[in-house]
Design a protein around this motif. Structure first.
Motif, short mmCIF file in Angstrom:
data_model
loop_
_atom_site.label_atom_id
_atom_site.label_comp_id
_atom_site.label_asym_id
_atom_site.label_seq_id
_atom_site.Cartn_x
_atom_site.Cartn_y
_atom_site.Cartn_z
N ALA A 156 0.83 -1.22 0.00
CA ALA A 156 0.00 0.00 0.00
C ALA A 156 0.86 1.26 0.00
CB ALA A 156 -0.92 0.00 1.21
N CYS A 157 1.94 1.25 0.80
CA CYS A 157 2.77 2.44 0.90
C CYS A 157 3.49 2.72 -0.42
CB CYS A 157 3.76 2.32 2.05
SG CYS A 157 4.84 0.88 1.94
N ALA A 158 3.99 1.65 -1.05
CA ALA A 158 4.73 1.83 -2.30
C ALA A 158 3.82 2.40 -3.38
CB ALA A 158 5.32 0.50 -2.76
N ARG A 159 2.56 1.98 -3.35
CA ARG A 159 1.63 2.45 -4.38
C ARG A 159 1.26 3.91 -4.19
NH1 ARG A 159 -2.98 -0.75 -3.75
NH2 ARG A 159 -1.99 -2.12 -2.23
N CYS B 139 2.71 7.62 3.05
CA CYS B 139 2.88 6.22 3.46
C CYS B 139 2.44 6.03 4.91
CB CYS B 139 4.33 5.79 3.27
SG CYS B 139 5.52 6.86 4.10
N TYR B 140 2.83 7.00 5.73
CA TYR B 140 2.53 6.96 7.17
C TYR B 140 1.03 6.92 7.41
CZ TYR B 140 2.63 8.61 12.05
OH TYR B 140 2.46 8.77 13.39
N ASN B 141 0.30 7.74 6.63
CA ASN B 141 -1.15 7.79 6.80
C ASN B 141 -1.86 6.59 6.19
OD1 ASN B 141 -1.05 10.25 8.13
ND2 ASN B 141 -1.07 11.41 6.22
N THR B 142 -1.21 5.93 5.23
CA THR B 142 -1.85 4.83 4.52
C THR B 142 -1.69 3.50 5.25
OG1 THR B 142 -1.48 5.95 2.45
CG2 THR B 142 -1.93 3.60 2.32
#
Lengths: 161, 597
Positions: free
Chosen positions: B554-557, B585-588
């Motif tokens: 998820a973060c990479a996307r 990324c942190y929020n996802t």
């Protein structure tokens, strides 16, 4: 571009407004508000006209204009995007929103895009702190704006034109 | 008014109109028409209810049912269910967060329980664009009483006895101000209402003007009678178009009924009110600067004495009071100064309106008796901190005030107590901060504000604040030293001591108070080059915790810089050299696998 006829019409309106004032003492700021409302900004022609009409030295008129942040001597874009930078919005991340607008529009706060479509500026509190962070595009208020919404907001106005 | 069996009061304040409350009004009216009950039910657009967090607000009167976050599409259901069939629309009621019970009455909601509404008494109750509704709520009775039964000296005595103090921030006794202005002999005198609410994050004056403009007009006329003025100016920010239009309507209506103008109540007293617009200058909240601006000049402050009570607008004795101060005046005359003095504390009687905002659950406008504690305001009324985060500080007094930490949350609020802990009452902005806010960044925010707003007349403020901002920028970029912290204190003290007006004299407060209470955080910035809250971009980084990462991608996307790498179901890694620290990324991440620090 505005036609000459249009400009003359606006001059007449401004003249009428000044003539209708009962008390011209201290009227300068009210007249500048009216002029900016009519023209969108204060051009040299307008400033000289006001100075003459109110019998105030034009240097004084310039002094007042430069003092108040509300007045502008530069033409503004069709859509003025105001990112609220009041404290309530700030603590909920308004400056990241501002940076995102700057990045997408490729201008800095206070500037206007080359196509004269968008002017980006900061604003101190519109009193809708419950909706922080808040962005205003002309008169429309967007509340609880998130970073990924910035692009959508801009696109909304891109398509319209 | 009595012809209708039911009134639907819809909030027309700025917050609620921004969430489509006017569209809701339109839909309600359409539905009422459709069901042919136009002679039974009336929709009234009122001023701010204060509970902005849950706007738009709709209150059904006389059933006293309080609906929150009402959307335009809910209109039909409210009309058919509640208005026609008498069944409450349960899903629009307020849910008590602890008991999960649905509460219907306004008074039962914790947000309103501890409030006492004097200045805001009519906000959310009457239609501000109809003078008859104000009159029905005892409006202009206080003016009638003053003009027909009392001498100007008696009027002033009443205000002195009530102990009312200026609500704009300074806390100067209102009655004394009136008395001094009365004592100065002159052929002309002026009453000025200061509605230049410049503190970013405060919106009580605007709400009063939008919700109850006549109470300010009435109080100005009373003040005019007391000091011997025949004319009043309201100096209002041009950024408040709704308040301006409601004031214009109110003035017109009052003139038509003879409540403003010549020979009011056939007593021979004349009083008129005109509007003057501000144009975006914070310093114009200072009375001498405001007076210059009313005269159409640059709004630069001048030294006192002479005080405005001696030489104000056009060099005539003038009395400047704030909107909220005026809004308190009519009830003092109707209910008596003794009643007013019983509320609040001995030195600061009455109530204060606060604009509660920031990281608090119930953002809104609250009016509380003086002497209440900050803890009650933030946790009982405000419902605590958003997302169950930890409370860090509350900022009062805007750019002139300071930050208050949890150790001082139980101090009773009044003018003196807030000053004693390095903050001030100010106009009533109350911004709550949580663990995610960096105090250095907050201090920088305020100094940036005062630097922008400094009028430039005197050097310490103009140059001093610029230097302070430069030092704070240096610190937030990771180039600060411990000497910088000492310089900030020294510079701050000099600016306070040597500036001409209130703006300069208080501008270092946000820096000095955060330096005092959050020294560790400043030291972390300069010594360890680390921003503990993870706000100053140069001073923190994001890191993926290998033991928590499940490789969901998820973060990479979501990463806009494409700097996160890793295969599906394997631990991901952030390339620090390309990371722009946007926090996406942190929020996802759903697994708390990304650490900020």
């Amino acid at each position: 571009m505005e036609s000459k006829c249009d400009t003359q019409e606006k001059f007449k309106q401004l003249q009428k407004f000044i003539d209708s004032m009962e008390d011209r003492r201290g009227a300068l700021i009210a007249v500048l508000h009216k002029a900016q409302h009519l023209y969108g900004y204060l051009s040299n022609d307008v400033i000289f006209y006001i100075a003459e009409k109110l019998e105030i030295p034009s240097a004084k008129v310039f002094g007042v204009i430069s003092f108040y942040s509300y007045f502008t001597t530069e033409p503004r874009g069709k859509y003025v995007i105001n990112v609220c930078l009041g404290t309530a919005c700030f603590v909920r991340g308004a400056d990241a929103i501002m940076r995102e607008f700057e990045k997408i529009l490729n201008i800095k706060a206070g500037e206007t895009t080359e196509d004269k479509k968008f002017t980006l500026s900061g604003l101190r509190c519109i009193g809708a702190c419950g909706l922080a962070p808040v962005v205003m595009v002309n008169d429309k208020v967007y509340g609880r704006v998130e970073l990924n919404q910035v692009k959508t907001i801009i696109e909304e106005y891109q398509e319209e034109a | 008014m009595s012809n209708f069996r039911m009134h639907l009061l819809v909030c027309g304040g700025t917050g609620c109109t921004a969430s489509d409350s006017l569209e809701l009004v339109k839909m309600l009216k359409e539905s009422i028409k459709k069901h042919e009950i136009t002679n039974e039910v009336e929709v009234v657009v009122t001023g701010c209810f204060g509970f902005c967090e849950k706007g738009p607000i709709l209150k059904v009167y006389p059933d006293n049912v309080f609906y929150i976050t009402v959307k335009p599409e809910d209109a039909e259901e409210i009309i058919t269910e509640h208005v026609i069939k008498g069944r409450k629309v349960e899903r629009l009621l307020y849910v008590e967060p602890n008991t999960k019970k649905r509460l219907e009455g306004q008074k039962s909601i914790p947000f309103y329980k501890k409030q006492i509404r004097i200045a805001l008494r009519n906000c959310g109750f009457i239609n501000p664009e109809d003078i008859n509704e104000y009159i029905a709520a005892d409006g202009y009775q206080a003016l009638a009483k003053c003009l027909t039964e009392m001498s100007p000296d008696e009027v002033i005595d009443t205000v002195v006895q009530s102990g009312l103090r200026g609500r704009g921030g300074g806390g100067y006794p209102t009655g004394l101000k009136w008395k001094y202005t009365r004592q100065n002999q002159s052929d002309e005198k002026y009453i000025i209402c200061n509605a230049d609410e410049g503190d970013p994050g405060a919106f009580m004056d605007r709400s009063i003007l939008e919700g109850d403009p006549h109470s300010v007009l009435e109080a100005m006329a009373i003040a005019g009678y007391a000091i011997g003025a025949q004319y009043g100016y309201i100096y209002i920010r041009a950024e408040y178009p709704l308040a301006i239009s409601r004031l214009e309507i109110a003035i017109k209506q009052a003139r038509k009924l003879g409540l403003l103008g010549e020979d009011i109540f056939s007593t021979g007293f004349n009083f008129n009110i005109g509007l003057r617009y501000g144009a975006g200058a914070f310093v114009c909240g200072e009375e001498t600067a405001l007076i210059h601006s009313v005269e159409g000049k640059r709004g630069e402050p001048s030294s006192k004495p002479p005080f405005p009570a001696q030489r104000g607008v056009w060099d005539k004795p003038s009395c400047v009071n704030n909107v909220e101060t005026f809004a308190n005046i009519p009830p003092i005359f109707l209910k008596g100064p003794a009643w007013f003095k019983k509320i609040g504390t001995e030195k600061s009687p009455g109530t204060k309106v606060f604009a509660l905002a920031g990281k608090v659950n119930n953002v809104g406008l609250v009016e509380v008796p003086m002497g209440i504690t900050l803890r009650e305001v933030i946790f009982d009324i405000g419902g605590g901190i958003k997302n169950n985060k930890r409370f860090k500080a509350v900022q009062t007094g805007g750019p002139s005030g300071g930050c208050i930490t949890s150790e001082n949350l139980d101090i009773p609020i009044d003018y003196e107590s807030l000053s004693s802990i390095g903050s001030m009452m100010g106009s009533g902005g109350m911004i709550v901060m949580d663990e995610d806010n960096c105090m250095v960044d907050i201090a920088k925010f305020y100094i940036e504000f005062t630097k922008d707003e400094s009028c430039g007349k005197c050097t310490p403020c103009r140059i001093g604040n610029t230097r302070m901002l430069e030092i704070l920028e240096k610190i937030t970029k990771g180039n600060g030293t411990e000497q910088d912290l000492k310089d900030l204190v020294e510079l701050g003290d000099v600016i306070k001591d040597t500036s001409l007006c209130g703006l300069g004299q208080t501008s270092p407060n946000p820096v000095l108070s955060t330096l005092h209470y959050f020294q560790d955080e400043y030291l972390a910035h300069v010594r360890d080059k680390h921003c503990p809250a993870g706000v100053c971009q140069a001073l923190f980084s994001f890191r993926i915790l290998p033991e928590k990462c499940v490789g969901c991608t998820a973060c990479a996307r979501i990463c806009p810089a494409h700097c996160i790498e890793g295969e599906r179901k394997k631990v991901h890694v952030i390339d620090q050299s390309r990371c722009i620290k946007c926090g996406a990324c942190y929020n996802t991440c759903k697994f708390n696998a990304i650490e900020k620090g």
